[in-house]
Design a protein around this motif. Sequence first.
Motif, PDB file in Angstrom:
ATOM      1  N   ILE A 162     -26.562-100.859  92.022  1.00  0.00           N
ATOM      2  CA  ILE A 162     -25.615-101.513  91.111  1.00  0.00           C
ATOM      3  C   ILE A 162     -26.347-102.421  90.133  1.00  0.00           C
ATOM      4  CG2 ILE A 162     -23.751-103.213  91.013  1.00  0.00           C
ATOM      5  CD1 ILE A 162     -22.658-101.953  93.577  1.00  0.00           C
ATOM      6  N   LEU A 163     -27.338-103.166  90.623  1.00  0.00           N
ATOM      7  CA  LEU A 163     -28.094-104.045  89.730  1.00  0.00           C
ATOM      8  C   LEU A 163     -28.926-103.264  88.721  1.00  0.00           C
ATOM      9  CD1 LEU A 163     -29.172-106.838  92.194  1.00  0.00           C
ATOM     10  CD2 LEU A 163     -27.649-107.067  90.247  1.00  0.00           C
ATOM     11  N   ILE A 164     -29.469-102.127  89.118  1.00  0.00           N
ATOM     12  CA  ILE A 164     -30.215-101.295  88.172  1.00  0.00           C
ATOM     13  C   ILE A 164     -29.288-100.767  87.079  1.00  0.00           C
ATOM     14  CG2 ILE A 164     -31.434 -99.092  87.915  1.00  0.00           C
ATOM     15  CD1 ILE A 164     -32.759 -99.676  90.608  1.00  0.00           C
ATOM     16  N   LEU A 165     -28.091-100.353  87.448  1.00  0.00           N
ATOM     17  CA  LEU A 165     -27.126 -99.885  86.445  1.00  0.00           C
ATOM     18  C   LEU A 165     -26.711-101.016  85.509  1.00  0.00           C
ATOM     19  CD1 LEU A 165     -24.907 -97.507  88.591  1.00  0.00           C
ATOM     20  CD2 LEU A 165     -26.593 -96.887  86.854  1.00  0.00           C
ATOM     21  N   MET A 166     -26.535-102.230  86.059  1.00  0.00           N
ATOM     22  CA  MET A 166     -26.206-103.371  85.208  1.00  0.00           C
ATOM     23  C   MET A 166     -27.354-103.695  84.256  1.00  0.00           C
ATOM     24  SD  MET A 166     -24.269-105.874  87.908  1.00  0.00           S
ATOM     25  CE  MET A 166     -24.423-107.280  86.826  1.00  0.00           C
ATOM     26  N   LEU A 167     -28.588-103.554  84.736  1.00  0.00           N
ATOM     27  CA  LEU A 167     -29.755-103.806  83.893  1.00  0.00           C
ATOM     28  C   LEU A 167     -29.820-102.808  82.746  1.00  0.00           C
ATOM     29  CD1 LEU A 167     -32.352-105.440  83.481  1.00  0.00           C
ATOM     30  CD2 LEU A 167     -33.503-103.805  84.957  1.00  0.00           C
ATOM     31  N   LEU A 168     -29.552-101.547  83.034  1.00  0.00           N
ATOM     32  CA  LEU A 168     -29.558-100.530  81.971  1.00  0.00           C
ATOM     33  C   LEU A 168     -28.440-100.767  80.967  1.00  0.00           C
ATOM     34  CD1 LEU A 168     -30.349 -97.290  83.978  1.00  0.00           C
ATOM     35  CD2 LEU A 168     -31.843 -98.523  82.416  1.00  0.00           C
ATOM     36  N   SER A 171     -26.334-104.786  71.174  1.00  0.00           N
ATOM     37  CA  SER A 171     -27.483-105.049  70.299  1.00  0.00           C
ATOM     38  C   SER A 171     -27.536-106.499  69.845  1.00  0.00           C
ATOM     39  CB  SER A 171     -27.451-104.121  69.091  1.00  0.00           C
ATOM     40  OG  SER A 171     -26.275-104.353  68.335  1.00  0.00           O
ATOM     41  N   GLY A 172     -26.410-107.175  69.772  1.00  0.00           N
ATOM     42  CA  GLY A 172     -26.389-108.573  69.349  1.00  0.00           C
ATOM     43  C   GLY A 172     -26.640-109.551  70.465  1.00  0.00           C
ATOM     44  N   TRP A 173     -26.724-109.100  71.693  1.00  0.00           N
ATOM     45  CA  TRP A 173     -26.885-109.994  72.838  1.00  0.00           C
ATOM     46  C   TRP A 173     -28.305-110.503  72.973  1.00  0.00           C
ATOM     47  CZ3 TRP A 173     -24.148-106.741  77.190  1.00  0.00           C
ATOM     48  CH2 TRP A 173     -22.800-106.640  76.878  1.00  0.00           C
ATOM     49  N   GLY A 174     -29.286-109.774  72.499  1.00  0.00           N
ATOM     50  CA  GLY A 174     -30.683-110.143  72.699  1.00  0.00           C
ATOM     51  C   GLY A 174     -31.151-109.716  74.079  1.00  0.00           C
ATOM     52  N   TYR A 175     -32.215-110.337  74.543  1.00  0.00           N
ATOM     53  CA  TYR A 175     -32.791-109.956  75.835  1.00  0.00           C
ATOM     54  C   TYR A 175     -32.308-110.832  76.986  1.00  0.00           C
ATOM     55  CZ  TYR A 175     -35.904-106.779  73.451  1.00  0.00           C
ATOM     56  OH  TYR A 175     -36.400-105.736  72.731  1.00  0.00           O
ATOM     57  N   GLY A 176     -31.433-111.770  76.734  1.00  0.00           N
ATOM     58  CA  GLY A 176     -30.955-112.687  77.770  1.00  0.00           C
ATOM     59  C   GLY A 176     -30.285-112.014  78.955  1.00  0.00           C
ATOM     60  N   PRO A 177     -29.246-111.215  78.746  1.00  0.00           N
ATOM     61  CA  PRO A 177     -28.578-110.580  79.889  1.00  0.00           C
ATOM     62  C   PRO A 177     -29.490-109.639  80.666  1.00  0.00           C
ATOM     63  CG  PRO A 177     -27.183-110.463  77.951  1.00  0.00           C
ATOM     64  CD  PRO A 177     -28.529-110.964  77.496  1.00  0.00           C
ATOM     65  N   GLY A 178     -30.334-108.910  79.974  1.00  0.00           N
ATOM     66  CA  GLY A 178     -31.262-108.011  80.666  1.00  0.00           C
ATOM     67  C   GLY A 178     -32.274-108.775  81.503  1.00  0.00           C
ATOM     68  N   GLY A 179     -32.716-109.902  80.988  1.00  0.00           N
ATOM     69  CA  GLY A 179     -33.658-110.726  81.732  1.00  0.00           C
ATOM     70  C   GLY A 179     -33.038-111.346  82.965  1.00  0.00           C
ATOM     71  N   ILE A 180     -31.798-111.779  82.836  1.00  0.00           N
ATOM     72  CA  ILE A 180     -31.102-112.383  83.974  1.00  0.00           C
ATOM     73  C   ILE A 180     -30.865-111.345  85.062  1.00  0.00           C
ATOM     74  CG2 ILE A 180     -28.935-113.447  84.705  1.00  0.00           C
ATOM     75  CD1 ILE A 180     -28.853-114.762  81.912  1.00  0.00           C
ATOM     76  N   VAL A 181     -30.363-110.177  84.680  1.00  0.00           N
ATOM     77  CA  VAL A 181     -30.110-109.123  85.657  1.00  0.00           C
ATOM     78  C   VAL A 181     -31.422-108.630  86.259  1.00  0.00           C
ATOM     79  CG1 VAL A 181     -29.138-106.818  86.002  1.00  0.00           C
ATOM     80  CG2 VAL A 181     -27.956-108.443  84.546  1.00  0.00           C
ATOM     81  N   GLY A 182     -32.469-108.555  85.459  1.00  0.00           N
ATOM     82  CA  GLY A 182     -33.772-108.145  85.975  1.00  0.00           C
ATOM     83  C   GLY A 182     -34.324-109.130  86.991  1.00  0.00           C
ATOM     84  N   THR A 183     -34.139-110.418  86.735  1.00  0.00           N
ATOM     85  CA  THR A 183     -34.579-111.437  87.680  1.00  0.00           C
ATOM     86  C   THR A 183     -33.811-111.335  88.992  1.00  0.00           C
ATOM     87  OG1 THR A 183     -35.111-112.904  85.841  1.00  0.00           O
ATOM     88  CG2 THR A 183     -34.890-113.909  88.019  1.00  0.00           C
TER      89      THR A 183
END
Length: 51
Positions: free
Chosen positions: A9-15, A25-37
Amino acid sequence: MLSTVLIVILILMLLGALPTWGYSSGWGYGPGGIVGTILVIVVVLALLGRI
């Protein structure tokens, strides 16, 4: 079993949070970084047997 489902589930959220998709595209890298952490923390806990 629970840790495997949680990791998937976390991998799908990261993708979904990667800024390459049109809607994020307007979110930046913030959500991906949080989910990746969170994903790294869950993987470490799963390897240690805490989950």
